[in-house]
Scaffold this motif. Structure first.
Motif, short mmCIF file in Angstrom:
data_model
loop_
_atom_site.label_atom_id
_atom_site.label_comp_id
_atom_site.label_asym_id
_atom_site.label_seq_id
_atom_site.Cartn_x
_atom_site.Cartn_y
_atom_site.Cartn_z
N ILE A 9 -41.13 -23.41 -15.33
CA ILE A 9 -40.22 -22.91 -16.18
C ILE A 9 -39.13 -23.87 -16.36
O ILE A 9 -38.71 -24.20 -17.47
CB ILE A 9 -39.74 -21.41 -15.63
CG1 ILE A 9 -41.03 -20.49 -15.50
CG2 ILE A 9 -38.59 -21.06 -16.69
CD1 ILE A 9 -41.61 -20.28 -16.96
N GLU A 10 -38.70 -24.35 -15.32
CA GLU A 10 -37.47 -25.42 -15.50
C GLU A 10 -37.84 -26.68 -16.23
O GLU A 10 -37.10 -27.48 -16.30
CB GLU A 10 -36.71 -25.58 -14.07
CG GLU A 10 -35.96 -24.22 -13.78
CD GLU A 10 -36.90 -23.32 -13.31
OE1 GLU A 10 -36.26 -21.97 -13.31
OE2 GLU A 10 -37.96 -23.33 -12.88
N GLN A 11 -39.18 -26.78 -16.51
CA GLN A 11 -39.76 -28.01 -16.96
C GLN A 11 -39.85 -27.98 -18.70
O GLN A 11 -40.23 -28.72 -19.38
CB GLN A 11 -40.90 -28.49 -16.51
CG GLN A 11 -40.79 -29.08 -14.95
CD GLN A 11 -42.00 -29.40 -14.37
OE1 GLN A 11 -43.01 -29.96 -15.06
NE2 GLN A 11 -42.41 -29.18 -12.99
N THR A 24 -36.15 -28.34 -23.79
CA THR A 24 -34.86 -27.81 -24.17
C THR A 24 -34.37 -28.68 -25.53
O THR A 24 -35.32 -29.71 -26.04
CB THR A 24 -33.95 -27.88 -23.40
OG1 THR A 24 -33.49 -29.20 -22.54
CG2 THR A 24 -34.07 -26.97 -22.12
N ARG A 29 -34.90 -16.62 -15.39
CA ARG A 29 -35.10 -18.11 -15.26
C ARG A 29 -35.22 -18.76 -16.65
O ARG A 29 -34.88 -19.72 -16.79
CB ARG A 29 -36.44 -18.43 -14.73
CG ARG A 29 -36.26 -18.13 -13.23
CD ARG A 29 -37.89 -18.23 -12.31
NE ARG A 29 -38.21 -19.59 -12.41
CZ ARG A 29 -39.57 -19.94 -12.12
NH1 ARG A 29 -40.35 -19.09 -12.34
NH2 ARG A 29 -39.81 -21.27 -12.55
N ILE A 30 -35.91 -18.13 -17.66
CA ILE A 30 -36.01 -18.44 -19.10
C ILE A 30 -34.66 -18.49 -19.52
O ILE A 30 -34.22 -19.71 -20.47
CB ILE A 30 -36.90 -17.79 -19.89
CG1 ILE A 30 -38.39 -18.40 -19.31
CG2 ILE A 30 -36.99 -18.09 -21.53
CD1 ILE A 30 -39.56 -17.49 -19.85
N GLU A 82 -31.66 -18.60 -18.25
CA GLU A 82 -30.95 -19.63 -17.79
C GLU A 82 -31.07 -21.02 -17.96
O GLU A 82 -30.39 -21.90 -18.08
CB GLU A 82 -31.06 -19.49 -16.24
CG GLU A 82 -30.23 -18.09 -15.74
CD GLU A 82 -30.41 -17.72 -14.44
OE1 GLU A 82 -31.06 -18.63 -13.59
OE2 GLU A 82 -30.14 -16.61 -13.72
N HIS A 83 -32.46 -21.33 -18.21
CA HIS A 83 -32.81 -22.74 -18.26
C HIS A 83 -32.72 -22.94 -19.84
O HIS A 83 -32.17 -24.22 -19.97
CB HIS A 83 -34.64 -22.77 -17.95
CG HIS A 83 -35.09 -24.27 -18.55
ND1 HIS A 83 -34.47 -25.40 -17.77
CD2 HIS A 83 -36.00 -24.73 -19.28
CE1 HIS A 83 -35.27 -26.40 -18.35
NE2 HIS A 83 -36.23 -25.92 -19.43
N LEU A 84 -32.88 -22.36 -20.83
CA LEU A 84 -33.02 -22.58 -22.13
C LEU A 84 -31.24 -22.50 -22.73
O LEU A 84 -30.80 -23.05 -23.50
CB LEU A 84 -33.78 -21.62 -23.04
CG LEU A 84 -35.29 -21.79 -22.91
CD1 LEU A 84 -35.99 -20.77 -23.75
CD2 LEU A 84 -35.66 -23.01 -23.21
#
Length: 365
Positions: free
Chosen positions: A229-231, A234, A252-253, A255-257
């Motif tokens: 997910i963190e890959q 963006t 997670r999505i 926070e990452h995006l």
């Protein structure tokens, strides 16, 4: 008078089923129709119906007279066995929403050239779309050869299509990218297929064991597993099309995006234990999408016919794609009888289903 066999689900363990029989209710009254179920599908969608049986009202649609067991709703094809309703002929082939039972007695109403509805009072627990039955003879897109694919995908693709239409009508909320979770699910890749002509990049997120299957579809620009997910890329405004309902994944999505996330469209829950919404998430709050409500709105606004003209053409093309003889997306496994249905339900409830296989059950030889 004969008994009606049915397959009931234990509400405390959705994979546990029991076959029982109840007496037939006797001669038909005016307006009543008996539908004999023939072919139906079983997918994780049915497990979701059961999981939200009390919260949304699915258990109320087909009463059992018992608190501990319910009749899991399924979509499929039946034939009219008896009728005392004008305009509904014995032998007519129909598509709709059923319990897993030999027959279903309904109180027919809203009869038209295209179909009819069950007006039994307990069916008001769910939106009208669940209570309507389509007469196959009046459906220009009906194909007997495509019945198994239709039984599997028709209740799912309507969600795929309406969700994409909703996003499209809103300009994809300014996004140039759509991230789709539970990408191996039929609703998810139906949505991805429906967006192939849109000017958005569609990325799929799935479990590691399903990644090769999802990549083989060719419906996503790229596929990531849940550990990646963190890959996710963006820097582009992005919509999250949430088919998993997993709160940890959602967090997670978000926070990452970060600020790239313009809209979170919560379509359904394939991971049924985690269907909750954390209102403290960064970014836009998840907004639940319910296809049946959209269809009811089209009906209220008088635009349902135009919607269905577009939808049925796209749906037929999608069916033909998924069962394409040279490059099928899934293999349809057809089994017979209540025992076979019990086994499939157990596997679906335990998360042991193969995304490359679509299950249909035939009750009559």
């Amino acid at each position: 008078m004969s008994d009606v066999r049915r397959l009931m689900t234990l509400k405390s363990d959705l994979g546990a089923t029991v076959i029982d029989a109840v007496p037939d209710a006797g001669p038909l009254q005016d307006g009543e129709v008996i539908l004999a179920l023939d072919l139906f599908s079983l997918t994780t969608n049915n497990i979701t119906y059961a999981a939200f049986g009390d919260a949304i009202g699915y258990w109320k649609v087909f009463p059992t007279g018992r608190d501990d067991h319910g009749l899991m709703p399924v979509w499929g094809f039946a034939d009219v066995r008896e009728s005392r309703a004008e305009g509904i002929e014995v032998g007519a082939r129909i598509f709709g929403y059923f319990p897993i039972a030999d027959t279903l007695r309904i109180q027919a109403g809203k009869v038209s050239r295209g179909g009819f509805a069950d007006l039994s009072p307990w069916r008001t627990a769910v939106p009208d779309i669940y209570n309507r039955y389509v007469l196959c003879a009046a459906d220009a897109n009906y194909s007997a050869a495509l019945e198994p694919a239709e039984a599997i995908f028709r209740p799912l693709f309507v969600t795929s299509y309406t969700a994409v239409e909703f996003l499209r009508d809103n300009g994809f909320f300014g996004a140039g990218r759509v991230v789709v979770s539970s990408a191996s699910s039929k609703t998810a890749y139906g949505s991805a297929w429906a967006m192939l002509g849109d000017d958005v990049e569609v990325l799929g997120v799935t479990g590691k064991r399903n990644r090769s299957f999802v990549e083989s579809l060719g419906a996503y620009a790229a596929v990531f597993d849940y550990e990646q997910i963190e890959q996710l890329p963006t820097g582009v405004p992005t919509v999250y099309l949430d088919l998993s309902g997993d709160p940890g994944l959602r967090a997670r999505i978000h926070e990452h995006l970060g600020a790239d996330l313009t809209y979170d469209c919560l379509v359904g829950a394939t991971q049924i234990d985690g269907f909750t919404i954390d209102k403290a998430l960064p970014g836009p709050p998840p907004v639940f999408f319910f296809a049946a409500t959209v269809l009811d709105q089209h009906r209220e606004h008088g635009t349902l016919r135009g919607f269905y003209e577009r939808f049925f053409a796209e749906q037929r093309a999608f069916y033909e794609r998924v069962v394409d003889a040279e490059r099928p997306w899934i293999h349809i496994s057809e089994s017979c009888g209540f025992d076979a249905a019990s086994g499939v339900i157990r596997g679906l409830a335990d998360g042991r289903s193969d995304p490359a296989v679509g299950h249909v059950i035939r009750l009559r030889e």
